[in-house]
Structure formats: C-alpha cells, structure tokens
Design an enzyme around this catalytic site. Structure first.
Site, PDB file in Angstrom:
ATOM      1  N   SER A   1      -8.214  -1.384   1.264  1.00 50.17           N
ATOM      2  CA  SER A   1      -7.281  -1.944   2.225  1.00 50.17           C
ATOM      3  C   SER A   1      -5.858  -1.496   1.906  1.00 50.17           C
ATOM      4  O   SER A   1      -5.631  -0.752   0.955  1.00 50.17           O
ATOM      5  CB  SER A   1      -7.352  -3.463   2.210  1.00 50.17           C
ATOM      6  OG  SER A   1      -6.754  -3.932   1.018  1.00 50.17           O
ATOM      7  N   LYS A   2      -4.917  -1.985   2.715  1.00 48.25           N
ATOM      8  CA  LYS A   2      -3.508  -1.628   2.567  1.00 48.25           C
ATOM      9  C   LYS A   2      -2.985  -1.867   1.161  1.00 48.25           C
ATOM     10  O   LYS A   2      -2.186  -1.101   0.649  1.00 48.25           O
ATOM     11  CB  LYS A   2      -2.657  -2.448   3.546  1.00 48.25           C
ATOM     12  CG  LYS A   2      -2.564  -1.831   4.913  1.00 48.25           C
ATOM     13  CD  LYS A   2      -1.084  -1.652   5.294  1.00 48.25           C
ATOM     14  CE  LYS A   2      -0.949  -1.061   6.681  1.00 48.25           C
ATOM     15  NZ  LYS A   2      -0.491   0.275   6.756  1.00 48.25           N
ATOM     16  N   ARG A   3      -3.432  -2.964   0.565  1.00 46.56           N
ATOM     17  CA  ARG A   3      -2.825  -3.272  -0.731  1.00 46.56           C
ATOM     18  C   ARG A   3      -3.271  -2.294  -1.826  1.00 46.56           C
ATOM     19  O   ARG A   3      -2.730  -2.288  -2.921  1.00 46.56           O
ATOM     20  CB  ARG A   3      -3.064  -4.736  -1.111  1.00 46.56           C
ATOM     21  CG  ARG A   3      -4.381  -5.085  -1.662  1.00 46.56           C
ATOM     22  CD  ARG A   3      -4.634  -6.587  -1.572  1.00 46.56           C
ATOM     23  NE  ARG A   3      -6.022  -6.770  -1.231  1.00 46.56           N
ATOM     24  CZ  ARG A   3      -6.987  -6.716  -2.119  1.00 46.56           C
ATOM     25  NH1 ARG A   3      -6.711  -6.559  -3.393  1.00 46.56           N
ATOM     26  NH2 ARG A   3      -8.238  -6.849  -1.748  1.00 46.56           N
ATOM     27  N   HIS A   4      -4.250  -1.423  -1.534  1.00 45.75           N
ATOM     28  CA  HIS A   4      -4.621  -0.368  -2.479  1.00 45.75           C
ATOM     29  C   HIS A   4      -3.851   0.921  -2.190  1.00 45.75           C
ATOM     30  O   HIS A   4      -4.162   1.976  -2.738  1.00 45.75           O
ATOM     31  CB  HIS A   4      -6.118  -0.061  -2.385  1.00 45.75           C
ATOM     32  CG  HIS A   4      -6.991  -1.249  -2.649  1.00 45.75           C
ATOM     33  ND1 HIS A   4      -7.864  -1.742  -1.712  1.00 45.75           N
ATOM     34  CD2 HIS A   4      -7.124  -2.042  -3.734  1.00 45.75           C
ATOM     35  CE1 HIS A   4      -8.501  -2.786  -2.205  1.00 45.75           C
ATOM     36  NE2 HIS A   4      -8.051  -2.999  -3.431  1.00 45.75           N
ATOM     37  N   GLY A   5      -2.856   0.826  -1.293  1.00 44.89           N
ATOM     38  CA  GLY A   5      -2.095   2.034  -0.941  1.00 44.89           C
ATOM     39  C   GLY A   5      -2.818   2.859   0.099  1.00 44.89           C
ATOM     40  O   GLY A   5      -2.447   3.996   0.381  1.00 44.89           O
TER      41      GLY A   5
END
Ligand code: GLU
Length: 434
Positions: A202-206
């Site tokens: 997801s987004k929080r993994h870049g």
C-alpha cells in the site's frame, strides 16, 4: 494456436506500481510467443470509476514501453454482449432473476479443478462451498465473473494472467466456462505483492501510482526491471535485464508461489544503476524529457539543452533519480543563495581575507582558465593562507554555488564562465561582510 494475453485493469485510479508487474508479465508472454497483447479496461463497476484513469493507464503503458496491440477494449461498450449471454444462461435454466439482478445457479456436487501455470499445479475446489452468485447487476452491467469469462473466451485469451487474489473466484469462472460449453483457458495467478512488513502492498510502503514514480524521476526501464523481479528470478540469476532480455528469458514456470516484497530502496538503487549505465547523450534526452514532463509539456528556460549536455556526465555518478539533477545543478542558472551556516561549516577563520585573495587570484589568472594552472594557483594560495587545499576548494565551491555539494568544481566553474565566477565570489564576500 496464437498466444493472446491481455492486461485488464479497472479504471478506479491511476495505474498502480503493482499493476506494472501484471501488465509486464502478460506483455512478455505475448512477445516471447510472437502473439498478441491486448488492453481491456474493466469499467463495469460504474460507481468506482475515476475520471482520467483510462487516459493515465494508456499513457503510462506507453511511457513504460508496454505497447498493446489493437484498440483499447472498453467493457462498457460491450454491455449488450454480456446481456445476451446472461439471457442464454437464463434460457438454459442455469441462471435465474432475483430483484433485478441475474444470478448463476452453482452446481453443488463434485469438484472443480484447473491447471495453473504458476507453480505448475492443479487447483482444486469442492463445489459444495460455492454459493449462487450475481452475473448481471440490476444496472444491466455484468459482474467481473461474467465479463471475464465472456471476454476471455471471445478474445481467445490464453493464458489468463492475473493476480492471485482471483483464485478464490476460480470455481465461479470454471462453472461459467463449463455451462457455456467453452474451453477453459490456462491460468497464471501471480503471487500478491507485499510491503516490507508483509502486509498487502500500500501507500505507506512507498507504493504509489506509476505516474508519481515518473514525477519522482524514476526511469521506465528501471521500474520494469525491478517489477519483473517481484515474483520471478531469471535462470541465470541476473538482476539487470533489458526488456528484450526479459522477453527472451521470461517463463511463467519460473514465477514463484511465494509473495514477493516491494522495497522502494531497492527500486531507487536500481534506478541509480540504470542512470549510471545510460549513455550520456541518451541520459541528456531523458533528463530534458523529464523536465518537460514536470512542466506539463512546456520547455523550461533553464536548464538549456546545452547546459544539460555539459552537466549530465558530471552528475551521472551522483544521482539516483532524474529529480536529483536539479538541486545539484541549478546554482548554475539560478541566482545563488548564501547561507551563513554553510560557510561556518567550513571551519575556516579569516574567511573575508581569504576570499579577497581568491578574487585577486582569479582576476590575475590568464583567461580562459585552464584546469592545471587553476589547481596549482589555488594550492599555492592555500599554503600561503595556511589552510588545506581541500578546504580551499571547498570554500571556492561554496562561494560560487552557495552549496557544499556540486558537480566537480572546475567543470562547474567552466560552465559558469570566468566573469560569472568572479562575480559570485565577490557576492559571497559582500554577503559575509554584511
Ligand atoms: N479488473 C481486474 C483487476 O483489476 C482484472 C483481473 C483480470 O486480469 O482478469 O483486478
């Protein structure tokens, strides 16, 4: 039989980095077999459509070099076709109407089995676990299940390459193929990509849209190469592979069953490797195209093509992304901004006095300045004012750029020109004296 693959994204947002792998593998299989690679937009879930998503998907695939054959296929244009097959199933007694929607009546006896090219394995289900499901919604649009079966049959897709999140729906698809009397294609279910913490990417993994990686200065080749390795290891374990090499080497039988992990740091590393191995003239073009893309298609006043041409070989070993080019080089065409902290970090006393001598030395030096003489003069001056040569050159760097990191000093000075260099050292002196 001709190999036909397709990439079938839902236009619920810009093309996501994870989607690149699915598109790429489908592309590689088509090209390897001199077959067809199609783009099918699955826009039947009308509530989830995002304006501009189709355009982004098409533009991004083009940028990546994953060119599809034929026109873009829009499922919304094919509504009638799905309705005809739903009608056929109703007439066959294999489906029934419920509150405006058409439901498929599942067969509860026996087992459903399909062959999967990933892992070379048979996937089996007990039919008793399968509930009836909707094939045509009350708005007249098909669900994914019906649209997938109808389209991939009519398009003669083989193999069907898609994410492993669809495995649980497989019995539905097999039953539909069987009931319609159609041959079941081979499937290749790609392992789901995870983030470093092993949760779904997801987004929080870049992980973000490909267009955002493009804005950040990633190269299409590096993105393709990195994504190819998320779930596939080429036989010779090589890590850096061009698209043509991937076409030659890729095999669905070598795709892993285990979930790969997306690591943005590794992608950055690979991007840097690509920048370093790109020829200067090509890299120059890539930088110019990138800056134009950032400016929404306009050609910026600076850097000019000539400036980029001169600076590219100087910075290519120091940048990981195309975006790193600007902060490293813009002192050349921007007015330089001095910062007392940057001068203080030099740890040199009598800065004013030394800068005075630097200006004198520069003004006395025969023009055009020449590298060896320049170095000799300033080593001499360093001795005279009792600082190290390293400190002298660092002071010069800060005086002409305002920065402590720049491309190689003398080359930068050559781009600036003698007059501008002297002007800047004088400006540095006035800044310190103010
Ligand atoms: N629209 C589906 C998705 O985006 C495609 C699955 C498939 O390739 O069949 O997940």
């Amino acid at each position: 039989m001709e190999v036909k693959t397709r990439f079938a994204p839902s236009p619920t947002g810009n093309l996501h980095i994870g989607g690149v792998r699915t598109a790429l593998y489908a592309y590689l299989i088509a090209k390897k077999n001199k077959g067809v690679f199609a783009l099918r937009i699955e826009d039947t879930d009308r509530g989830r459509l995002v304006p501009g998503a189709v355009e982004d998907i098409v533009e991004t695939l083009k940028w990546l070099g994953l060119n599809f054959d034929g026109e873009v296929i829009l499922q919304s244009d094919r509504k009638k076709i799905y309705q005809e097959y739903a009608q056929k199933l109703l007439e066959q007694g294999a489906a029934y109407k419920g509150e405006g929607a058409v439901w498929f009546k599942t067969v509860k006896e026996g087992k459903t089995a399909t062959f999967d090219l990933v892992g070379n394995r048979q996937i089996e289900f007990d039919n008793s676990t399968q509930d009836d499901f909707v094939i045509l919604k009350s708005d007249g649009f098909p669900t994914y299940h019906l649209a997938h079966v109808v389209d991939d049959h009519l398009m003669q897709t083989n193999p069907v390459i898609r994410g492993a999140e669809w495995i649980s729906s497989l019995p539905k698809h097999v039953m539909l193929f069987n009931t319609l009397g159609w041959e079941i294609p081979n499937y290749a279910h790609l392992p789901v990509i995870l983030g470093p913490d092993k949760s779904k990417l997801s987004k929080r993994h870049g992980a973000k849209a490909v267009s955002e990686f493009r804005q950040d200065g990633f190269l299409a080749e590096a993105i393709l190469n990195y994504m190819a390795l998320l779930g596939w290891t080429p036989k010779n374990n090589r890590e850096i592979l061009s698209l043509n090499e991937m076409i030659k080497m890729f095999d669905l039988a070598d795709v892993h069953l285990s979930n790969p992990v997306f690591d943005v740091t590794k992608l950055e590393w690979m991007n840097g490797e690509y920048i370093r191995k790109t020829q200067n003239s090509k890299l120059k073009t890539q930088i110019l195209e990138y800056l134009k893309y950032l400016a929404g298609g306009a050609i910026p006043d600076h850097p000019t093509e000539g400036e980029v041409a001169k600076l590219t070989p100087l910075v290519k070993d120091r940048i990981k992304k195309l975006s790193d080019f600007i902060p490293l080089t813009d002192f050349i065409w921007e007015k330089c901004e001095y910062d007392m902290a940057v001068f203080e970090k030099l740890g040199i006393k009598n800065l004013g006095e030394i800068l005075d001598k630097i200006i004198y030395t520069l003004e006395e030096m025969k023009q055009p300045w020449e590298g060896e003489t320049f170095e000799k003069k300033f080593r001499g001056l360093a001795d005279e004012v009792k600082i190290s040569a390293k400190d002298m050159f660092q002071l010069l760097r800060v005086a002409v750029s305002g920065q402590s990191v720049t491309p190689p000093l003398f080359e930068s000075i050559q781009i600036l020109g003698e007059e501008e260099t002297i002007k800047r050292v004088k400006a540095a002196l006035s800044f310190l004296m103010a």
